[in-house]
Motif scaffolding. Structure first.
Motif, short mmCIF file in Angstrom:
data_model
loop_
_atom_site.label_atom_id
_atom_site.label_comp_id
_atom_site.label_asym_id
_atom_site.label_seq_id
_atom_site.Cartn_x
_atom_site.Cartn_y
_atom_site.Cartn_z
N GLN A 100 56.05 16.70 20.02
CA GLN A 100 55.63 17.66 21.04
C GLN A 100 54.28 18.28 20.71
O GLN A 100 53.41 18.41 21.59
N LEU A 101 54.09 18.67 19.45
CA LEU A 101 52.82 19.27 19.03
C LEU A 101 51.67 18.26 19.10
O LEU A 101 50.56 18.60 19.52
N GLY A 102 51.95 17.03 18.68
CA GLY A 102 50.92 15.99 18.74
C GLY A 102 50.52 15.70 20.18
O GLY A 102 49.32 15.62 20.51
N ALA A 103 51.52 15.55 21.07
CA ALA A 103 51.24 15.26 22.48
C ALA A 103 50.52 16.43 23.13
O ALA A 103 49.58 16.24 23.92
N ALA A 104 50.93 17.67 22.80
CA ALA A 104 50.30 18.86 23.38
C ALA A 104 48.83 18.94 22.99
O ALA A 104 47.98 19.36 23.80
N SER A 105 48.50 18.54 21.76
CA SER A 105 47.10 18.58 21.30
C SER A 105 46.24 17.63 22.13
O SER A 105 45.14 17.99 22.57
N TRP A 106 46.74 16.41 22.34
CA TRP A 106 45.98 15.42 23.11
C TRP A 106 45.89 15.81 24.59
O TRP A 106 44.80 15.82 25.18
N ILE A 107 47.03 16.16 25.18
CA ILE A 107 47.05 16.50 26.61
C ILE A 107 46.25 17.76 26.88
O ILE A 107 45.47 17.84 27.85
N GLY A 108 46.41 18.77 26.02
CA GLY A 108 45.65 20.02 26.19
C GLY A 108 44.16 19.79 26.13
O GLY A 108 43.39 20.37 26.92
N GLY A 109 43.72 18.93 25.21
CA GLY A 109 42.30 18.62 25.10
C GLY A 109 41.75 17.95 26.34
O GLY A 109 40.66 18.30 26.83
N LEU A 112 59.68 18.15 17.26
CA LEU A 112 58.59 19.12 17.33
C LEU A 112 57.26 18.47 16.98
O LEU A 112 56.22 18.79 17.59
N CYS A 113 57.25 17.55 16.03
CA CYS A 113 56.01 16.84 15.67
C CYS A 113 55.45 16.09 16.86
O CYS A 113 54.24 16.16 17.14
N VAL A 161 47.39 22.72 14.54
CA VAL A 161 48.75 22.23 14.31
C VAL A 161 48.93 21.82 12.85
O VAL A 161 49.96 22.12 12.22
N MET A 162 47.94 21.14 12.31
CA MET A 162 48.01 20.69 10.91
C MET A 162 48.03 21.88 9.96
O MET A 162 48.73 21.87 8.94
N SER A 163 47.27 22.91 10.27
CA SER A 163 47.27 24.10 9.41
C SER A 163 48.63 24.80 9.47
O SER A 163 49.12 25.32 8.46
N TYR A 164 49.24 24.82 10.66
CA TYR A 164 50.57 25.42 10.80
C TYR A 164 51.61 24.63 10.02
O TYR A 164 52.50 25.21 9.38
N ASP A 165 51.48 23.32 10.04
CA ASP A 165 52.38 22.45 9.27
C ASP A 165 52.27 22.75 7.78
O ASP A 165 53.28 22.87 7.07
N LEU A 191 61.79 26.40 2.44
CA LEU A 191 63.21 26.25 2.73
C LEU A 191 63.47 26.01 4.22
O LEU A 191 64.46 25.36 4.59
N HIS A 192 62.61 26.54 5.06
CA HIS A 192 62.77 26.38 6.52
C HIS A 192 61.99 25.19 7.06
O HIS A 192 62.16 24.83 8.23
N TYR A 193 61.14 24.59 6.22
CA TYR A 193 60.24 23.53 6.69
C TYR A 193 60.97 22.34 7.30
O TYR A 193 60.62 21.90 8.41
N PRO A 194 61.98 21.75 6.64
CA PRO A 194 62.64 20.57 7.21
C PRO A 194 63.27 20.82 8.57
O PRO A 194 63.25 19.94 9.45
N SER A 195 63.84 22.00 8.76
CA SER A 195 64.51 22.28 10.04
C SER A 195 63.52 22.63 11.14
O SER A 195 63.72 22.29 12.31
N ARG A 196 62.45 23.31 10.78
CA ARG A 196 61.46 23.71 11.79
C ARG A 196 60.55 22.56 12.20
O ARG A 196 60.32 22.33 13.38
N MET A 197 60.00 21.86 11.22
CA MET A 197 59.07 20.78 11.52
C MET A 197 59.83 19.46 11.59
O MET A 197 59.65 18.55 10.77
N ASN A 198 60.68 19.33 12.61
CA ASN A 198 61.45 18.09 12.78
C ASN A 198 60.67 17.08 13.61
O ASN A 198 59.58 17.37 14.11
N GLY A 199 61.24 15.88 13.76
CA GLY A 199 60.54 14.81 14.46
C GLY A 199 60.20 15.14 15.90
O GLY A 199 59.11 14.82 16.39
#
Length: 307
Positions: A146-155, A143-144, A120-124, A133-141
């Motif tokens: 969701q990705l953080g929770a998915a990392s913990w829950i998936g593990g 999504l952050c 996730v960090m590498s994708y960020d 130019l697309h970073y602010p809209s794609r990596m919004n709060g």
């Protein structure tokens, strides 16, 4: 061995963690080394978390994930090192079977979560460097989170299957684990049950948890490096490439050691070598991550100067 013969065996209630060796002098040296590593690891990661929470300029997606990584490394180290230190200090290296399974469960969950979080960090970083130019809209709060929770829950979900299979194995003796913590293959090796399914599932789950995140991480950094090489300024290239290369080195060491221990075929001659590889992802990675991912960043240095 038949089921009837298993029943006639003494059921093992405790394991003995052999660690790296025996002897008062070696134990004392290892205790001091690992105690120092543990103190620096915990202090460094707590410091990073406090700094990121206290400084509003660090309330960005990148540092949100870094805070998660620091928290994970604290849990990771605290699951393994304190028990190992007690063994070297008190010379009692025994651990109950249930305690061993619990330690392995949290270790496996946290290791899998770290694989996902590094991806996730590498994708960020890929979005920030290659798609600014697309970073602010794609990596919004949202999504952050969701990705953080998915990392913990998936593990935590990934390792539940392995732990369940190991917990249903029979242990009749011997009870000495040639490792410094409770790991899957050393425990499976001591079982007097049929361990084919447990061993196969462990390798498959380890591969699923490590190889896809590694490919995503490696691909992201490869695109970052290609983008960096196109920067006209030599100073800008050097600065960005230095940070990315440091990240990539740590990631490669982490995944290389995990794949070597869990995915590749196992042989008795590898036991001592696997213990050395295990040091990379259980002890050294939590130690260097705060330095590599945080303290080398310009924003963190500026935040430290303002404190």
């Amino acid at each position: 061995m038949t089921k009837q013969e298993w029943k006639n065996k003494t059921v093992v209630t405790k394991f003995i963690l052999l660690g790296f060796g025996n002897g008062p002098e070696l134990d004392s040296l290892l205790f001091l080394v690992f105690l120092s590593i543990y103190i620096v690891t915990i202090t460094g990661n707590i410091f990073i978390i406090v700094l990121m929470v206290a400084n509003r300029h660090l309330h960005t997606p990148m540092y949100f994930f870094l805070g998660n990584l620091a928290c994970l490394e604290i849990c990771y180290s605290s699951n393994i090192l304190p028990r190992m230190l007690l063994g070297y200090l008190g010379r009692d290296r025994s651990i109950s079977v249930s305690g061993c399974l619990t330690q392995y469960y949290f270790f496996g969950c946290l290791a899998a979560a770290e694989c996902y979080l590094l991806a996730v960090m590498s994708y960020d970083r890929y979005l920030a460097v290659c798609k600014p130019l697309h970073y602010p809209s794609r990596m919004n709060g949202k999504l952050c989170l969701q990705l953080g929770a998915a990392s913990w829950i998936g593990g935590f979900l990934a390792n539940s299957v392995i732990t369940f299979l190991i917990s249903n194995l029979d242990f009749c003796g011997p009870n000495e684990i040639s490792h410094f913590f409770c790991d899957s293959f050393p425990m499976i090796k001591l079982s007097c049950s049929d361990t084919h399914v447990a061993g196969l599932v462990t390798s498959v789950v380890a591969g699923v948890c490590s190889l896809p995140p590694f490919l995503l991480t490696f691909s992201s950094y490869l695109h970052i490096i290609i983008t960096v090489m196109r920067i006209p300024s030599a100073t800008g290239r050097k600065k960005t490439f230095s940070t990315c290369s440091s990240h990539l080195i740590v990631v490669i060491l982490f995944y290389w050691s995990i794949v070597t221990v869990y995915v590749l075929p196992h042989h008795d001659a590898q036991v001592s070598l696997n213990k050395v590889f295990s040091v990379f992802y259980t002890i050294l990675t939590p130690l260097v991550n705060p330095l590599i991912y945080s303290l080398r960043n310009k924003e963190v240095k500026e935040a430290l100067q303002k404190q």
